[in-house]
Design an enzyme around this catalytic site. Structure first.
Site, PDB file in Angstrom:
ATOM      1  NE  ARG A  26      14.506 -68.793 -63.980  1.00  0.00           N
ATOM      2  CZ  ARG A  26      14.654 -67.941 -62.953  1.00  0.00           C
ATOM      3  NH1 ARG A  26      14.569 -66.653 -63.158  1.00  0.00           N
ATOM      4  NH2 ARG A  26      14.884 -68.382 -61.743  1.00  0.00           N
ATOM      5  CB  ILE A  83       6.622 -60.437 -50.931  1.00  0.00           C
ATOM      6  CG1 ILE A  83       5.399 -60.992 -50.193  1.00  0.00           C
ATOM      7  CG2 ILE A  83       7.843 -61.347 -50.787  1.00  0.00           C
ATOM      8  CD1 ILE A  83       5.599 -61.228 -48.701  1.00  0.00           C
ATOM      9  NE  ARG A 116      14.139 -62.560 -54.894  1.00  0.00           N
ATOM     10  CZ  ARG A 116      13.803 -63.521 -55.754  1.00  0.00           C
ATOM     11  NH1 ARG A 116      13.758 -63.234 -57.031  1.00  0.00           N
ATOM     12  NH2 ARG A 116      13.566 -64.751 -55.335  1.00  0.00           N
ATOM     13  CG  ASP A 128       5.738 -66.809 -56.307  1.00  0.00           C
ATOM     14  OD1 ASP A 128       6.271 -67.841 -55.876  1.00  0.00           O
ATOM     15  OD2 ASP A 128       6.289 -65.700 -56.326  1.00  0.00           O
ATOM     16  CE  LYS A 173      10.363 -71.611 -60.125  1.00  0.00           C
ATOM     17  NZ  LYS A 173      11.230 -70.791 -59.250  1.00  0.00           N
ATOM     18  CG  ASN A 174       9.529 -71.935 -55.961  1.00  0.00           C
ATOM     19  OD1 ASN A 174      10.405 -72.043 -56.831  1.00  0.00           O
ATOM     20  ND2 ASN A 174       8.778 -70.856 -55.854  1.00  0.00           N
ATOM     21  NE  ARG A 187      16.848 -64.664 -56.088  1.00  0.00           N
ATOM     22  CZ  ARG A 187      17.830 -64.042 -55.489  1.00  0.00           C
ATOM     23  NH1 ARG A 187      18.759 -63.481 -56.170  1.00  0.00           N
ATOM     24  NH2 ARG A 187      17.904 -63.988 -54.196  1.00  0.00           N
ATOM     25  CB  CYS A 225      15.991 -61.271 -60.361  1.00  0.00           C
ATOM     26  SG  CYS A 225      14.584 -61.255 -59.258  1.00  0.00           S
TER      27      CYS A 225
HETATM   28  C1  EPZ Z   1      11.059 -67.771 -52.663  1.00  0.00           C
HETATM   29  O1  EPZ Z   1      12.038 -66.820 -53.002  1.00  0.00           O
HETATM   30  C2  EPZ Z   1      10.522 -68.298 -53.990  1.00  0.00           C
HETATM   31  N1  EPZ Z   1      11.609 -68.943 -54.735  1.00  0.00           N
HETATM   32  C3  EPZ Z   1       9.930 -67.134 -54.788  1.00  0.00           C
HETATM   33  O2  EPZ Z   1       9.388 -67.675 -55.984  1.00  0.00           O
HETATM   34  C4  EPZ Z   1       8.809 -66.507 -53.991  1.00  0.00           C
HETATM   35  O3  EPZ Z   1       8.292 -65.401 -54.703  1.00  0.00           O
HETATM   36  C5  EPZ Z   1       9.372 -66.037 -52.630  1.00  0.00           C
HETATM   37  O4  EPZ Z   1       9.983 -67.160 -51.943  1.00  0.00           O
HETATM   38  C6  EPZ Z   1       8.282 -65.471 -51.731  1.00  0.00           C
HETATM   39  O5  EPZ Z   1       7.299 -66.433 -51.520  1.00  0.00           O
HETATM   40  C7  EPZ Z   1      11.991 -70.190 -54.372  1.00  0.00           C
HETATM   41  O6  EPZ Z   1      11.460 -70.782 -53.459  1.00  0.00           O
HETATM   42  C8  EPZ Z   1      13.100 -70.794 -55.169  1.00  0.00           C
HETATM   43  P1  EPZ Z   1      12.203 -64.699 -49.694  1.00  0.00           P
HETATM   44  P2  EPZ Z   1      13.038 -66.271 -51.852  1.00  0.00           P
HETATM   45  O7  EPZ Z   1      13.571 -64.926 -49.162  1.00  0.00           O
HETATM   46  O8  EPZ Z   1      13.247 -67.303 -50.824  1.00  0.00           O
HETATM   47  C9  EPZ Z   1      13.692 -60.377 -48.441  1.00  0.00           C
HETATM   48  C10 EPZ Z   1       9.081 -67.858 -58.274  1.00  0.00           C
HETATM   49  O9  EPZ Z   1       8.410 -67.164 -58.994  1.00  0.00           O
HETATM   50  N2  EPZ Z   1      14.957 -61.038 -48.042  1.00  0.00           N
HETATM   51  O10 EPZ Z   1      11.050 -65.374 -49.035  1.00  0.00           O
HETATM   52  O11 EPZ Z   1      14.223 -65.691 -52.556  1.00  0.00           O
HETATM   53  C11 EPZ Z   1      13.460 -60.445 -49.942  1.00  0.00           C
HETATM   54  O12 EPZ Z   1      14.139 -59.376 -50.594  1.00  0.00           O
HETATM   55  C12 EPZ Z   1       9.959 -67.244 -57.214  1.00  0.00           C
HETATM   56  O13 EPZ Z   1       9.067 -69.111 -58.267  1.00  0.00           O
HETATM   57  C13 EPZ Z   1      15.944 -60.275 -47.441  1.00  0.00           C
HETATM   58  O14 EPZ Z   1      15.798 -59.065 -47.258  1.00  0.00           O
HETATM   59  O15 EPZ Z   1      12.180 -65.093 -51.234  1.00  0.00           O
HETATM   60  C14 EPZ Z   1      11.964 -60.325 -50.040  1.00  0.00           C
HETATM   61  O16 EPZ Z   1      11.613 -58.947 -49.956  1.00  0.00           O
HETATM   62  C15 EPZ Z   1      10.034 -65.768 -57.410  1.00  0.00           C
HETATM   63  N3  EPZ Z   1      17.115 -60.878 -47.067  1.00  0.00           N
HETATM   64  C16 EPZ Z   1      11.466 -61.042 -48.788  1.00  0.00           C
HETATM   65  O17 EPZ Z   1      12.599 -61.123 -47.904  1.00  0.00           O
HETATM   66  C17 EPZ Z   1      17.320 -62.229 -47.259  1.00  0.00           C
HETATM   67  O18 EPZ Z   1      18.397 -62.742 -46.869  1.00  0.00           O
HETATM   68  C18 EPZ Z   1      10.975 -62.472 -49.057  1.00  0.00           C
HETATM   69  O19 EPZ Z   1      11.963 -63.124 -49.805  1.00  0.00           O
HETATM   70  C19 EPZ Z   1      16.306 -62.987 -47.878  1.00  0.00           C
HETATM   71  C20 EPZ Z   1      15.127 -62.373 -48.250  1.00  0.00           C
END
Ligand code: EPZ
Length: 417
Positions: A396, A326, A121, A304, A22-23, A92, A116
């Site tokens: 999902r 994370i 997020r 994950d 998916k990702n 999202r 979420c």
């Molecule tokens: C991606 O989410 C994945 N989703 C998530 O998978 C996965 O858990 C996550 O990466 C971490 O590996 C997709 O790829 C579609 P991040 P993402 O930006 O990109 C903070 C699933 O189950 N952050 O790497 O949204 C954030 O709050 C999903 O398939 C900011 O502060 O995660 C988090 O604490 C769940 N500001 C950390 O960074 C920002 O602008 C990592 O988030 C962006 C992120």
């Protein structure tokens, strides 16, 4: 609303083919927006989030068609820059259209995704990086209003490693004028597969998979044929199932090099893992040893997989310390696991899991994608019947999970509620 019912106690045996990730699929489908022709993608999984992404692309003016796991996206007609709230709130990752729309149309209006279950997020890192590329961004009435002349290459440092933040900027920088350097970039396999796909479209991206990625902007990108990589989290979920049930499962079509930390940790619990050209054979041991984990950006232990591993530790022979670094609220599954007999104490972002001899089946409530999978895993070993409600969370990100488990010998089925 469906529920999944599991009668625990069966050892899982047999083979399972891992679906496309998916990702990995989400950013690659969205990257179609960067081309004015027809892109073809293979091994695209049948998932709710993928359907949402295809609906969003159509909303933006792309022509989308699907035949089984083959998807075609013709983005030549893309002329609308708006991703509406009712689509973004369902998925999202829709924020990934920001970079491509700015690069293609110099305009984007994308609803803020909101939080979420697992955390707030925010997307501040996406927006700051797009501004460094020359975008003018305002937040109005719950929307990101963005516009630019032609994006210009820049040096970008991410304060926090962000997967979709890195992906958004890779797509924007690919068509920007000049060179961009992304520092503290995400190294996930899904980021690498996006960069490889963009390079196949004519982009000039180097260093994907490391913390520093260089992008030399090009004037245009052409349509591509690409295959989606296997889903490492689905694979890890089946590995945990084999370990939990003392089973013996051959996982076909998965890439062990994407699962290094998970394989290492599972081996430490006593699971036998054999990597061969056919795939990965996973055999559960007679007992499960407790092991500590700390989630980290790739190549560390993936967040994950945290909930799935917690189920394994809940029936291990000692005490495990699980740290979630994370997301700020990714222990929602703990209260549900406690209801079926797990002994887990949470203080801040650390869960202490004391192994118990058995879990007892009960009705439980899914809260987010990976927590739902952990509740299904718990049902596989809990004595009696477990009913997992709100399985739309599961749909999902997992393609027919209960059917795959049933084919491996589990007593599991879906019921309409
Ligand atoms: C991606 O989410 C994945 N989703 C998530 O998978 C996965 O858990 C996550 O990466 C971490 O590996 C997709 O790829 C579609 P991040 P993402 O930006 O990109 C903070 C699933 O189950 N952050 O790497 O949204 C954030 O709050 C999903 O398939 C900011 O502060 O995660 C988090 O604490 C769940 N500001 C950390 O960074 C920002 O602008 C990592 O988030 C962006 C992120």
């Amino acid at each position: 609303m469906d529920k999944i019912v599991v009668e625990g106690g069966r050892r899982l045996r047999g083979e399972v083919t891992v679906s496309g990730a998916k990702n990995a699929a989400l950013p690659i489908l969205v990257s179609s927006l960067l081309t004015d022709g027809c892109n073809t993608y293979r091994n695209v999984p049948h998932l709710q989030d993928i359907e949402s992404a295809l609906r969003l692309l159509a909303e933006l003016g792309a022509r989308v068609e699907r035949e089984g796991t083959l998807v075609r996206v013709d983005a030549s007609g893309v002329d609308r820059p708006e991703a509406p709230y009712d689509l973004v709130r369902k998925m999202r990752a829709s924020v990934l259209v920001l970079g491509p729309l700015l690069a293609r149309l110099c305009r984007a209006r994308v609803s803020l995704p909101g939080g979420c279950a697992i955390g707030a997020r925010p997307i501040n890192l996406h927006l700051t990086a797009l501004e460094m590329l020359g975008a003018r961004i305002e937040l109005q009435h719950g929307y990101v209003e963005a516009e630019c002349n032609r994006l210009k290459g820049a040096e970008i440092y991410f304060d926090t490693v962000t997967v979709t933040g890195t992906e958004n900027i890779l797509m924007a920088a690919a068509l920007a004028e000049g060179t961009s350097v992304l520092r503290n970039a995400a190294r996930e396999p899904e980021v690498v597969s996006l960069a490889e796909t963009l390079n196949a479209m004519g982009a000039d991206i180097r260093g994907a998979g490391t913390a520093t990625i260089t992008v030399n902007g090009v004037p245009r990108l052409h349509p591509v044929e690409a295959a989606i990589i296997p889903d490492r989290i689905e694979a890890g979920t089946f590995m945990a199932a084999a370990a939990l049930t003392g089973g013996d499962i051959l996982l076909r079509h998965c890439q062990p090099e994407h699962l290094g930390a998970v394989i290492d940790k599972l081996r430490m619990t006593g699971v036998a893992m054999e990597v061969s050209p056919e795939g990965i054979r996973v055999r559960g041991g007679e007992r499960i040893r407790s092991v500590d984990i700390r989630t980290q950006p790739y190549p560390g232990f993936p967040t994950d997989m945290q909930a799935q591993f917690m189920v394994l530790m809940s029936v291990a022979t000692g005490t495990s310390i699980i740290s979630e670094t994370i997301f700020e609220n990714r222990f929602i599954h703990v209260s549900e696991l406690r209801r079926i007999g797990a002994d887990i104490t949470v203080i801040g972002n650390t869960a202490t899991v004391k192994g118990v001899s058995m879990l007892s089946g009960a009705p439980v409530m899914a809260s987010d994608l990976r927590a739902s999978a952990s509740l299904v895993l718990a049902g596989l070993i809990a004595v009696g019947r477990t009913e997992v409600h709100r399985v739309y969370h599961l749909d999902r990100g997992y393609e027919a999970l209960e059917e795959k488990f049933a084919r491996l010998g589990a007593a599991i089925w879906r019921e309409k509620v």
